[in-house]
Write an enzyme that holds these catalytic residues in place. Structure first.
Site, PDB file in Angstrom:
ATOM      1  N   ASP A  46       0.834  -1.213   0.000  1.00  0.00           N
ATOM      2  CA  ASP A  46       0.000   0.000   0.000  1.00  0.00           C
ATOM      3  C   ASP A  46       0.868   1.262   0.000  1.00  0.00           C
ATOM      4  O   ASP A  46       0.525   2.258  -0.639  1.00  0.00           O
ATOM      5  CB  ASP A  46      -0.927   0.001   1.222  1.00  0.00           C
ATOM      6  N   GLY A  47       1.987   1.219   0.721  1.00  0.00           N
ATOM      7  CA  GLY A  47       2.876   2.380   0.787  1.00  0.00           C
ATOM      8  C   GLY A  47       3.441   2.724  -0.596  1.00  0.00           C
ATOM      9  O   GLY A  47       3.544   3.908  -0.949  1.00  0.00           O
ATOM     10  N   ASN A 117      -5.944   8.390   0.985  1.00  0.00           N
ATOM     11  CA  ASN A 117      -6.544   7.743   2.160  1.00  0.00           C
ATOM     12  C   ASN A 117      -7.222   8.748   3.082  1.00  0.00           C
ATOM     13  O   ASN A 117      -8.397   8.621   3.392  1.00  0.00           O
ATOM     14  CB  ASN A 117      -5.468   7.041   2.996  1.00  0.00           C
ATOM     15  N   GLU A 118      -6.426   9.689   3.578  1.00  0.00           N
ATOM     16  CA  GLU A 118      -6.972  10.610   4.580  1.00  0.00           C
ATOM     17  C   GLU A 118      -6.091  11.823   4.794  1.00  0.00           C
ATOM     18  O   GLU A 118      -4.888  11.799   4.524  1.00  0.00           O
ATOM     19  CB  GLU A 118      -7.188   9.912   5.937  1.00  0.00           C
ATOM     20  N   ARG A 143     -11.493  19.084  21.056  1.00  0.00           N
ATOM     21  CA  ARG A 143     -10.241  19.110  21.817  1.00  0.00           C
ATOM     22  C   ARG A 143      -9.725  17.677  21.906  1.00  0.00           C
ATOM     23  O   ARG A 143     -10.504  16.765  22.185  1.00  0.00           O
ATOM     24  CB  ARG A 143     -10.470  19.637  23.234  1.00  0.00           C
ATOM     25  N   ALA A 180      -8.408  10.397  19.809  1.00  0.00           N
ATOM     26  CA  ALA A 180      -8.274  10.661  21.249  1.00  0.00           C
ATOM     27  C   ALA A 180      -8.908  11.993  21.663  1.00  0.00           C
ATOM     28  O   ALA A 180      -8.224  12.888  22.175  1.00  0.00           O
ATOM     29  CB  ALA A 180      -6.797  10.610  21.668  1.00  0.00           C
TER      30      ALA A 180
HETATM   31  P1  NAD Z   1       2.508   2.291   5.742  1.00  0.00           P
HETATM   32  O1  NAD Z   1       2.643   2.547   4.273  1.00  0.00           O
HETATM   33  O2  NAD Z   1       3.493   1.458   6.438  1.00  0.00           O
HETATM   34  O3  NAD Z   1       1.047   1.747   6.040  1.00  0.00           O
HETATM   35  C1  NAD Z   1       0.618   1.452   7.339  1.00  0.00           C
HETATM   36  C2  NAD Z   1      -0.442   0.359   7.257  1.00  0.00           C
HETATM   37  O4  NAD Z   1      -1.626   0.888   6.656  1.00  0.00           O
HETATM   38  C3  NAD Z   1       0.001  -0.817   6.394  1.00  0.00           C
HETATM   39  O5  NAD Z   1      -0.371  -2.002   7.043  1.00  0.00           O
HETATM   40  C4  NAD Z   1      -0.773  -0.617   5.086  1.00  0.00           C
HETATM   41  O6  NAD Z   1      -0.996  -1.846   4.422  1.00  0.00           O
HETATM   42  C5  NAD Z   1      -2.050  -0.023   5.625  1.00  0.00           C
HETATM   43  N1  NAD Z   1      -2.843   0.737   4.623  1.00  0.00           N
HETATM   44  C6  NAD Z   1      -2.461   1.809   3.887  1.00  0.00           C
HETATM   45  N2  NAD Z   1      -3.479   2.215   3.101  1.00  0.00           N
HETATM   46  C7  NAD Z   1      -4.523   1.367   3.343  1.00  0.00           C
HETATM   47  C8  NAD Z   1      -5.861   1.274   2.867  1.00  0.00           C
HETATM   48  N3  NAD Z   1      -6.351   2.154   1.983  1.00  0.00           N
HETATM   49  N4  NAD Z   1      -6.664   0.299   3.379  1.00  0.00           N
HETATM   50  C9  NAD Z   1      -6.186  -0.583   4.303  1.00  0.00           C
HETATM   51  N5  NAD Z   1      -4.933  -0.550   4.788  1.00  0.00           N
HETATM   52  C10 NAD Z   1      -4.120   0.419   4.326  1.00  0.00           C
HETATM   53  O7  NAD Z   1       2.409   3.648   6.611  1.00  0.00           O
HETATM   54  P2  NAD Z   1       2.686   5.160   6.367  1.00  0.00           P
HETATM   55  O8  NAD Z   1       3.612   5.338   5.225  1.00  0.00           O
HETATM   56  O9  NAD Z   1       3.033   5.768   7.665  1.00  0.00           O
HETATM   57  O10 NAD Z   1       1.234   5.779   6.026  1.00  0.00           O
HETATM   58  C11 NAD Z   1       0.473   5.416   4.923  1.00  0.00           C
HETATM   59  C12 NAD Z   1      -0.934   5.103   5.341  1.00  0.00           C
HETATM   60  O11 NAD Z   1      -0.898   4.171   6.393  1.00  0.00           O
HETATM   61  C13 NAD Z   1      -1.719   6.299   5.875  1.00  0.00           C
HETATM   62  O12 NAD Z   1      -2.493   6.888   4.845  1.00  0.00           O
HETATM   63  C14 NAD Z   1      -2.587   5.701   6.984  1.00  0.00           C
HETATM   64  O13 NAD Z   1      -3.935   5.505   6.579  1.00  0.00           O
HETATM   65  C15 NAD Z   1      -1.981   4.356   7.262  1.00  0.00           C
HETATM   66  N6  NAD Z   1      -1.537   4.351   8.656  1.00  0.00           N
HETATM   67  C16 NAD Z   1      -2.314   3.688   9.531  1.00  0.00           C
HETATM   68  C17 NAD Z   1      -1.994   3.715  10.857  1.00  0.00           C
HETATM   69  C18 NAD Z   1      -2.869   3.000  11.811  1.00  0.00           C
HETATM   70  O14 NAD Z   1      -3.774   2.290  11.351  1.00  0.00           O
HETATM   71  N7  NAD Z   1      -2.681   3.174  13.105  1.00  0.00           N
HETATM   72  C19 NAD Z   1      -0.857   4.403  11.323  1.00  0.00           C
HETATM   73  C20 NAD Z   1      -0.081   5.068  10.382  1.00  0.00           C
HETATM   74  C21 NAD Z   1      -0.449   5.047   9.040  1.00  0.00           C
END
Ligand code: NAD
Length: 256
Positions: A46-47, A117-118, A143, A180
């Site tokens: 995904d990254g 994504n977001e 907050r 949070a």
């Molecule tokens: P990354 O690329 O290592 O991804 C973090 C995890 O999010 C991986 O397991 C990846 O497979 C999953 N992911 C990414 N897009 C997804 C989607 N559309 N649906 C389901 N799983 C998905 O992390 P990064 O480079 O720090 O950030 C990339 C994305 O990872 C961000 O857009 C965020 O949504 C996600 N992320 C998730 C968390 C969490 O769930 N706590 C934390 C950090 C980032």
């Protein structure tokens, strides 16, 4: 002439698949050219896919993405590494279906960033204080540590980890969720996620606190003295080519 480009995560297995894709496409009169490419093959997780989208963000009208997933789990690309040869045959026979995914845009000062994504406003150092308006109507004062505005495809990513709902493919809604949040007698915000129409405009009025950042997918910037962010679905659409077997709910069930 048909042009393509490959983006690999960079590990040996992904590089090998990217090379095999290149050889097969070149045998079929496709030319490898990053500037002219209309077909972007993304090999990795995904990254890697997020990185590819941000690399081509200024050319999204001209390109479509084809994902081959080589890691342990991948949600965005649906083609597994042992299926890529069949997928390539289907691609060459034009048996693909194009799925459209609008990006979210966040506008602040004279700048715009985009997210697949977001968008997240976060502060892990100080409590974030944000007035939220939806379509110009004041909605709440939040907050807490942050707010996350997710797309449909992003609903299974960060949004899901903070208790947001998974949204089925085809609903280009926006989803606003708290990270949070602080809730007691003095401070209240919605607490639950809210799912908004695809035409919604969400405005965040921010108080300045050191440490606040704006995350957009895997990227981030320091917010500094930025005091207003306006977010909505953008005109920029990510086109992903998917093949015969793609079924959103089956994929969801297999992955979680
Ligand atoms: P990354 O690329 O290592 O991804 C973090 C995890 O999010 C991986 O397991 C990846 O497979 C999953 N992911 C990414 N897009 C997804 C989607 N559309 N649906 C389901 N799983 C998905 O992390 P990064 O480079 O720090 O950030 C990339 C994305 O990872 C961000 O857009 C965020 O949504 C996600 N992320 C998730 C968390 C969490 O769930 N706590 C934390 C950090 C980032």
């Amino acid at each position: 002439m048909n042009y393509f480009y490959t983006i690999s995560r960079g590990d040996q297995a992904s590089n090998d698949i990217a090379k095999q894709i290149q050889l097969k496409l070149e045998l079929n009169n496709y030319v490898l050219d990053k500037d002219l490419a209309t077909n972007i093959f993304v090999v990795g997780g995904d990254g890697t896919f997020l990185d590819a989208i941000h690399t081509f963000v200024s050319k999204l009208n001209e390109v479509k993405f084809i994902g081959i997933h080589t890691g342990t789990l991948g949600f965005i690309a649906d083609c597994e590494k042992d299926e890529f040869d069949i997928m390539l045959d289907e691609f060459l026979q034009n048996k693909q279906r194009i799925f459209n995914y609008p990006l979210i845009e966040a506008v602040y000062e004279d700048k715009t960033v985009y997210a697949f994504n977001e968008i997240r406003i976060e502060n892990n150092v100080r409590t974030l204080l944000v007035d939220v308006a939806i379509n110009d109507t004041y909605f709440e004062t939040f907050r807490g540590s942050g707010l996350c505005l997710s797309t449909q495809i992003g609903s299974t990513a960060y949004n899901r980890s903070i208790g947001g709902a998974v949204v089925e493919h085809g609903l280009n809604v926006l989803q606003l969720s708290e990270i949070a949040g602080i809730h007691h007698k003095a401070y209240q915000s919605l607490q639950s996620s809210i799912i908004l129409k695809e035409t919604s405009v969400v405005t965040f009025d921010l108080n300045y606190y050191e440490g606040a950042i704006l995350c957009y997918d895997h990227k981030h910037i320091k917010l500094g003295k930025v005091d207003k962010l306006i977010c909505k679905n953008s005109d920029k659409i990510v086109k992903i080519a998917r093949f015969n077997h793609y079924n959103y709910l089956k994929r969801l069930k297999n992955l979680f």
